[in-house]
Write an enzyme that holds these catalytic residues in place. Structure first.
Site, short mmCIF file in Angstrom:
data_model
loop_
_atom_site.label_atom_id
_atom_site.label_comp_id
_atom_site.label_asym_id
_atom_site.label_seq_id
_atom_site.Cartn_x
_atom_site.Cartn_y
_atom_site.Cartn_z
N SER A 144 -24.81 -6.78 -4.17
CA SER A 144 -25.63 -5.94 -5.24
C SER A 144 -26.22 -4.77 -4.72
O SER A 144 -25.95 -4.67 -3.34
CB SER A 144 -26.78 -6.96 -5.48
OG SER A 144 -27.89 -6.33 -6.29
N TYR A 157 -33.57 -12.76 -4.38
CA TYR A 157 -32.42 -12.17 -4.58
C TYR A 157 -31.86 -11.03 -3.63
O TYR A 157 -30.67 -11.31 -3.44
CB TYR A 157 -32.72 -11.50 -6.23
CG TYR A 157 -31.38 -10.86 -6.69
CD1 TYR A 157 -30.62 -11.93 -7.35
CD2 TYR A 157 -30.92 -9.50 -6.42
CE1 TYR A 157 -29.22 -11.34 -8.01
CE2 TYR A 157 -29.62 -9.06 -7.10
CZ TYR A 157 -28.90 -10.07 -7.97
OH TYR A 157 -27.77 -9.53 -8.59
P1 NDP Z 1 -24.33 -13.06 -16.06
O1 NDP Z 1 -25.79 -13.77 -16.10
O2 NDP Z 1 -23.78 -12.73 -17.25
O3 NDP Z 1 -23.35 -14.12 -15.24
C1 NDP Z 1 -23.91 -15.00 -14.46
C2 NDP Z 1 -22.78 -16.14 -14.41
O4 NDP Z 1 -22.91 -17.14 -13.41
C3 NDP Z 1 -22.73 -16.77 -15.73
O5 NDP Z 1 -21.48 -16.72 -16.39
C4 NDP Z 1 -23.05 -18.20 -15.26
O6 NDP Z 1 -22.36 -19.15 -16.12
C5 NDP Z 1 -22.55 -18.39 -14.06
N1 NDP Z 1 -23.54 -19.36 -13.11
C6 NDP Z 1 -24.75 -19.12 -12.82
N2 NDP Z 1 -25.26 -20.29 -12.10
C7 NDP Z 1 -24.29 -21.24 -12.03
C8 NDP Z 1 -23.85 -22.34 -11.36
N3 NDP Z 1 -24.94 -22.93 -10.83
N4 NDP Z 1 -22.82 -22.80 -11.42
C9 NDP Z 1 -21.94 -22.16 -12.18
N5 NDP Z 1 -21.85 -21.13 -12.65
C10 NDP Z 1 -23.11 -20.27 -12.65
O7 NDP Z 1 -24.85 -11.83 -15.17
P2 NDP Z 1 -23.78 -10.93 -14.30
O8 NDP Z 1 -22.57 -10.59 -14.86
O9 NDP Z 1 -24.66 -9.65 -14.34
O10 NDP Z 1 -23.77 -11.34 -12.88
C11 NDP Z 1 -22.49 -11.89 -11.97
C12 NDP Z 1 -22.83 -11.67 -10.67
O11 NDP Z 1 -23.17 -10.28 -10.43
C13 NDP Z 1 -24.01 -12.13 -10.05
O12 NDP Z 1 -23.90 -12.74 -8.62
C14 NDP Z 1 -25.03 -11.10 -10.03
O13 NDP Z 1 -26.15 -11.40 -9.20
C15 NDP Z 1 -24.11 -9.86 -9.65
N6 NDP Z 1 -24.84 -8.46 -9.94
C16 NDP Z 1 -25.11 -8.25 -11.35
C17 NDP Z 1 -25.38 -6.85 -11.45
C18 NDP Z 1 -25.65 -6.37 -12.74
O14 NDP Z 1 -26.50 -5.25 -12.70
N7 NDP Z 1 -25.41 -6.93 -13.67
C19 NDP Z 1 -25.83 -6.11 -10.46
C20 NDP Z 1 -25.28 -6.68 -8.99
C21 NDP Z 1 -25.01 -7.82 -8.62
P3 NDP Z 1 -23.11 -20.12 -17.12
O15 NDP Z 1 -23.49 -19.34 -18.16
O16 NDP Z 1 -22.02 -21.14 -17.55
O17 NDP Z 1 -23.98 -21.00 -16.42
#
Ligand code: NDP
Length: 254
Positions: A144, A157
């Site tokens: 991130s 985070y």
């Molecule tokens: P979302 O909330 O759309 O996606 C997060 C995903 O993680 C969901 O699909 C969720 O699946 C899954 N998830 C969370 N906890 C678990 C778990 N315990 N087991 C299995 N799956 C899990 O967010 P983003 O797409 O934004 O984030 C994706 C990644 O990118 C993260 O690591 C985030 O920190 C990182 N990121 C995002 C940024 C942004 O600006 N959006 C910037 C920088 C990094 P389910 O719903 O099925 O639980």
């Protein structure tokens, strides 16, 4: 020779059922790899699978809570059972709880660290035998801007995302002997469910991101497709231990 040919390969993408994970899954699928979407929400996964199959690849959903070691082991076993092998692992599952540092409970701290950092370690460890058996592989960890910068509302985070960069470097040095490349991607501000919540919780965030990003806009999940294709493919076979910002210039702007 096509440097981006992933036909016959299998990629496992945690949190691939939406947001950045799905954007990356689509990038990897567009190079021909079959995809295992991992998450907890099967309903959300159904439309993700449709959008991957439209690209002409096989796509299956595996339900797992990646904070649990047993689930990570089962996730890899089910991926091999469904699609025959594992070549690529994208550790993308993540979450955030936004508060001032003095207000977090111990459980909240562990929840963020477990979901963002421990999960990536456990999934990598679980995937290692399958990657070795495939003759090598690719691990892509999602950091991130908080791998580079701090923010008052993001202590666990930022700690987890800083850890992702160092973990990627350590795994890269350990598993180079097995022809496994391990890299991190550092997305800028991308429009997803996670950041919709951030915009509700952090005053002025939407505008400040637009103002600071040289491209003048938020990223989209599609903006993450190309870097995923690169880091998953033979094009990056001599690239390991790096952390690549994909941020519209956010991290180089004053
Ligand atoms: P979302 O909330 O759309 O996606 C997060 C995903 O993680 C969901 O699909 C969720 O699946 C899954 N998830 C969370 N906890 C678990 C778990 N315990 N087991 C299995 N799956 C899990 O967010 P983003 O797409 O934004 O984030 C994706 C990644 O990118 C993260 O690591 C985030 O920190 C990182 N990121 C995002 C940024 C942004 O600006 N959006 C910037 C920088 C990094 P389910 O719903 O099925 O639980």
């Amino acid at each position: 020779m096509n440097l981006f040919d992933l036909r016959g390969k299998v990629a496992v993408i945690t949190g691939g059922n939406g947001g950045i994970g799905l954007g990356m899954a689509r990038g990897i699928a567009s190079c021909g790899a079959n995809i295992v979407v991992v998450g907890r929400n099967a309903e959300k996964a159904a439309s993700a699978l449709d959008s991957l199959r439209e690209l002409g690849v096989e796509a299956v959903f595996v339900s797992a809570d990646v904070t649990r070691k047993a689930d990570c082991v089962a996730m890899i076993a089910q991926s091999v059972q469904a699609l025959g092998r594992v070549d690529i692992l994208v550790n993308n599952a993540g979450t955030s709880i936004r508060k001032m540092p003095e207000d977090y409970s111990e459980e909240e701290w562990h929840h963020v660290l477990d979901t963002n950092l421990t999960s990536a370690f456990l999934a990598s460890q679980a995937a290692y035998p399958a990657l070795k058996q495939a003759g090598g592989g690719k691990i892509i960890n999602i950091g991130s801007m908080m791998s580079l910068f701090g923010a008052p509302y993001a202590t666990p985070y930022a700690s987890s995302k800083g850890g992702i960069v160092q973990m990627s470097r350590a795994l890269a040095t350990a598993w180079a002997k097995d022809n496994i490349q391990v890299n991190a991607v550092l997305p800028g501000w991308i429009d997803t469910d996670l950041t919709k919540r951030a915009r509700q919780q952090v005053d002025g965030l939407h505008e400040s991101v637009e103002k600071r990003t040289p491209f003048g806009r938020w990223g989209t999940p599609h903006d993450m497709a190309g870097v995923a294709a690169f880091l998953a493919s033979p094009a990056s076979d001599f690239v390991t231990g790096t952390a690549i910002p994909v941020d519209g210039g956010f991290s180089v702007a004053m």
